[in-house]
Design a protein around this motif. Structure first.
Motif, short mmCIF file in Angstrom:
data_model
loop_
_atom_site.label_atom_id
_atom_site.label_comp_id
_atom_site.label_asym_id
_atom_site.label_seq_id
_atom_site.Cartn_x
_atom_site.Cartn_y
_atom_site.Cartn_z
N ILE A 1 9.48 -18.50 -30.11
CA ILE A 1 8.21 -17.66 -30.03
C ILE A 1 8.03 -16.68 -28.99
N LEU A 2 7.18 -15.63 -29.24
CA LEU A 2 7.11 -14.65 -28.42
C LEU A 2 5.64 -14.28 -28.39
N CYS A 3 5.14 -13.80 -26.96
CA CYS A 3 3.95 -13.40 -26.84
C CYS A 3 4.14 -11.97 -26.06
N ASN A 4 3.64 -10.77 -26.68
CA ASN A 4 3.93 -9.68 -26.11
C ASN A 4 5.34 -9.31 -25.95
N GLY A 5 6.21 -9.77 -26.65
CA GLY A 5 7.45 -9.63 -26.57
C GLY A 5 8.41 -10.38 -25.67
N TYR A 6 7.65 -11.32 -24.86
CA TYR A 6 8.35 -12.26 -23.93
C TYR A 6 8.24 -13.69 -24.82
N PRO A 7 9.65 -14.31 -24.65
CA PRO A 7 9.90 -15.61 -25.03
C PRO A 7 9.00 -16.58 -24.29
N ASN B 1 9.15 -24.02 -24.45
CA ASN B 1 8.76 -25.21 -24.97
C ASN B 1 7.57 -25.99 -24.46
N GLU B 2 7.57 -25.92 -23.31
CA GLU B 2 6.32 -26.92 -22.72
C GLU B 2 5.04 -26.03 -22.68
N LEU B 3 4.91 -24.94 -22.68
CA LEU B 3 3.50 -24.05 -22.44
C LEU B 3 2.58 -24.37 -23.82
N ASN B 4 1.65 -24.55 -23.44
CA ASN B 4 0.47 -24.91 -24.39
C ASN B 4 -0.28 -23.42 -24.83
N LEU B 5 -0.98 -23.54 -25.87
CA LEU B 5 -1.67 -22.25 -26.39
C LEU B 5 -2.70 -21.67 -25.14
N THR C 1 -3.28 -16.57 -19.55
CA THR C 1 -2.11 -15.62 -18.72
C THR C 1 -1.57 -14.51 -19.37
N MET C 2 -1.22 -14.59 -20.50
CA MET C 2 -0.34 -13.60 -21.11
C MET C 2 -1.30 -12.71 -22.35
N TRP C 3 -2.39 -13.16 -22.77
CA TRP C 3 -3.12 -12.49 -23.74
C TRP C 3 -4.53 -11.79 -23.23
N LEU C 4 -5.25 -12.68 -22.44
CA LEU C 4 -6.60 -12.05 -22.06
C LEU C 4 -6.28 -10.62 -21.16
N VAL C 5 -5.15 -10.76 -20.42
CA VAL C 5 -4.95 -9.68 -19.46
C VAL C 5 -4.74 -8.61 -20.39
N THR C 6 -4.23 -8.47 -21.67
CA THR C 6 -3.73 -7.41 -22.30
C THR C 6 -4.62 -6.99 -23.28
N MET C 7 -5.32 -8.05 -24.04
CA MET C 7 -5.99 -7.81 -25.41
C MET C 7 -7.10 -8.65 -25.25
N PRO C 8 -8.14 -8.74 -24.49
CA PRO C 8 -9.10 -9.62 -24.52
C PRO C 8 -9.88 -9.91 -25.55
N ASP C 9 -10.19 -8.74 -26.43
CA ASP C 9 -10.92 -8.90 -27.57
C ASP C 9 -10.00 -9.08 -29.02
N GLU C 10 -8.96 -9.33 -28.95
CA GLU C 10 -8.10 -9.86 -30.12
C GLU C 10 -7.79 -11.16 -30.27
N VAL C 11 -7.58 -11.41 -31.46
CA VAL C 11 -6.92 -12.86 -31.58
C VAL C 11 -5.34 -13.06 -30.94
N LEU C 12 -5.26 -14.11 -30.62
CA LEU C 12 -3.91 -14.47 -30.01
C LEU C 12 -2.90 -14.27 -31.08
#
Length: 138
Positions: free
Chosen positions: A96-102, A105-109, A115-126
């Motif tokens: 499973i990748l977010c912004n191209g990074y794997p 398994n223990e990370l939660n949504l 940490t990975m999504w709000l920084v780059t695209m805060p107004d879009e759906v994960l």
């Protein structure tokens, strides 16, 4: 202090999109419908949008993908009685990748979102992508 603890423990509902990773795959001209394409890519989900608990871990998301893509029978040895072992291998083979990074398994949504999504695209759906990786993933 009690308010800080309860707000920390509050469950967040996360809306996310799950799409197959198409960055590394070549275009396939196959018209066969199967759970695994000939070029190693996985098909898209019928309903790629999920609303779920932010506490959901990547390992559970992988189990969901195996179930939804009907991958339990793919690559199974019919003479073998260790189907749970084959299922674990199938789950481990998905990345499973977010912004191209794997994602581990223990990370939660919620962690991934903050940490990975709000920084780059805060107004879009994960949006997370999935692909078949090596069996040595995490």
């Amino acid at each position: 202090m009690a308010a800080a603890i309860t707000s920390f423990m509050k469950d967040t509902i996360i809306e996310l999109r799950l799409h197959p990773d198409t960055t590394t795959s070549s275009s396939s001209t196959s018209t066969k419908k199967s759970s695994k394409h000939h070029d190693g890519t996985l098909p898209a989900l019928k309903n790629p949008i999920l609303r779920t608990s932010g506490k959901l871990k990547i390992s559970s998301l992988k189990k969901y993908l195996v179930q939804q893509l009907d991958m339990k029978g793919v690559g199974k040895d019919t003479t073998s009685n260790n189907s749970s072992s084959n299922d674990k291998k199938m789950i481990q083979s998905i990345e499973i990748l977010c912004n191209g990074y794997p994602m581990g398994n223990e990370l939660n949504l919620t962690f991934i979102y903050r940490t990975m999504w709000l920084v780059t695209m805060p107004d879009e759906v994960l949006t997370l992508t999935y692909r078949l990786g090596s069996e040595d993933v995490w």
